[in-house]
Enzyme design. Structure first.
Site, PDB file in Angstrom:
ATOM      1  N   GLU A  89       0.754  -1.157  -0.012  1.00 53.31           N
ATOM      2  CA  GLU A  89       0.038   0.140  -0.088  1.00 53.31           C
ATOM      3  C   GLU A  89       0.849   1.095  -0.102  1.00 53.31           C
ATOM      4  O   GLU A  89       1.489   1.465   1.107  1.00 53.31           O
ATOM      5  CB  GLU A  89      -0.972   0.037   1.186  1.00 53.31           C
ATOM      6  CG  GLU A  89      -1.827   1.264   1.343  1.00 53.31           C
ATOM      7  CD  GLU A  89      -2.528   1.513   2.558  1.00 53.31           C
ATOM      8  OE1 GLU A  89      -3.408   2.361   2.547  1.00 53.31           O
ATOM      9  OE2 GLU A  89      -2.508   0.753   3.456  1.00 53.31           O
ATOM     10  N   ASP A 132      -1.819  11.666  -3.391  1.00 52.24           N
ATOM     11  CA  ASP A 132      -1.964  12.932  -3.665  1.00 52.24           C
ATOM     12  C   ASP A 132      -2.162  13.044  -5.019  1.00 52.24           C
ATOM     13  O   ASP A 132      -1.309  12.476  -5.911  1.00 52.24           O
ATOM     14  CB  ASP A 132      -0.693  13.598  -3.276  1.00 52.24           C
ATOM     15  CG  ASP A 132      -0.823  15.063  -3.337  1.00 52.24           C
ATOM     16  OD1 ASP A 132      -1.540  15.744  -4.277  1.00 52.24           O
ATOM     17  OD2 ASP A 132      -0.050  15.869  -2.448  1.00 52.24           O
ATOM     18  N   ASP A 191       5.118   4.797   3.514  1.00 50.98           N
ATOM     19  CA  ASP A 191       5.107   6.277   3.634  1.00 50.98           C
ATOM     20  C   ASP A 191       6.115   6.957   4.202  1.00 50.98           C
ATOM     21  O   ASP A 191       6.877   6.199   4.976  1.00 50.98           O
ATOM     22  CB  ASP A 191       3.656   6.442   4.629  1.00 50.98           C
ATOM     23  CG  ASP A 191       3.025   7.772   4.088  1.00 50.98           C
ATOM     24  OD1 ASP A 191       1.709   7.582   3.674  1.00 50.98           O
ATOM     25  OD2 ASP A 191       3.555   8.870   4.366  1.00 50.98           O
ATOM     26  N   ASP A 245     -10.808   9.917  -5.297  1.00 53.40           N
ATOM     27  CA  ASP A 245     -11.728  10.804  -5.587  1.00 53.40           C
ATOM     28  C   ASP A 245     -11.433  12.004  -6.576  1.00 53.40           C
ATOM     29  O   ASP A 245     -12.538  12.738  -6.858  1.00 53.40           O
ATOM     30  CB  ASP A 245     -12.392  11.230  -4.194  1.00 53.40           C
ATOM     31  CG  ASP A 245     -11.292  12.553  -3.821  1.00 53.40           C
ATOM     32  OD1 ASP A 245     -10.233  12.303  -3.859  1.00 53.40           O
ATOM     33  OD2 ASP A 245     -11.772  13.929  -3.565  1.00 53.40           O
TER      34      ASP A 245
END
Length: 223
Positions: free
Chosen positions: A47, A121, A72, A157
């Site tokens: 991920e 992002d 991350d 989104d």
């Protein structure tokens, strides 16, 4: 720096499931995830830009026969997922603190079977196109560490990022492309259900959905 961040950084330093600079195996884990950490030969899914690691935690809980690694650069964020995995006793999950563009330093060719990009992002400015995680240069990074036919999954989104990615994929060697611009009205939602059959959501997606944003999703195999 706030006390909460300092406390989280300190917790990451002693958490066995967090790999970051200065800790054992950080510089030698490339190609050795199965032997050094997971102690099995199960497929590895990443991920990328995992934030709090909601997917890493939920998928590791749902699929104990697979291994999951959240990646991350924000240590105070991935601390959340790390602690949840420790509390749940999920030994098939880990977290790596690094920049995504350095991913080939930590995974050898053929070591990864699947990549999830969950609300990355979107980098909407034209000058930031090369920093989008579905830019061709990132796709090449993924191919360099992945097995032939590895799955790539994007959930966002952002209309712009979704359509940009669809355009990029037209010029890439892929198969088995499936997509929807409204995930919650699509049978593809089945890819995103947790162990209880509920949709996995990040903190940010909850805000997006509350504002009426549609969630887009695509998956394909990279060759």
């Amino acid at each position: 720096m706030g006390r909460h961040k300092l406390a989280r950084f300190a917790a990451n330093q002693v958490a066995r499931n967090v790999f970051e600079r200065g800790k054992p195996h950080y510089e030698t884990i490339c190609g050795n995830w199965h032997e050094t950490y997971f102690h099995n030969t199960n497929p590895i899914a990443l991920e990328l830009a995992c934030g709090r690691g909601e997917y890493t935690v939920a998928l590791a809980e749902k699929f104990p026969e697979q291994n999951f690694i959240g990646v991350d650069i924000k240590g105070a964020r991935l601390w959340k997922g790390s602690q949840q995995c420790l509390q749940k006793g999920l030994h098939n999950a880990a977290f790596l603190r690094t920049q995504i563009q350095n991913i080939e330093m930590f995974f050898a060719a053929g070591e990864v079977s699947e990549i999830w990009l969950i609300h990355p992002d979107p980098r909407p400015k034209d000058g930031d196109e090369r920093r989008r995680l579905t830019n061709p240069r990132f796709l090449q990074h993924y191919r360099n560490i992945g097995k032939p036919g590895m799955w790539l999954r994007l959930r966002t989104d952002s209309d712009q990022l979704f359509h940009y990615t669809m355009e990029v994929l037209q010029n890439e060697k892929i198969t088995d492309l499936s997509y929807t611009e409204d995930l919650y009205e699509s049978p593809l939602i089945a890819d995103h259900l947790d162990i209880n059959g509920e949709p996995i959501r990040t903190k940010y997606e909850e805000m997006f959905v509350a504002k009426g944003h549609k969630i887009h999703y695509l998956k394909c195999r990279l060759w």
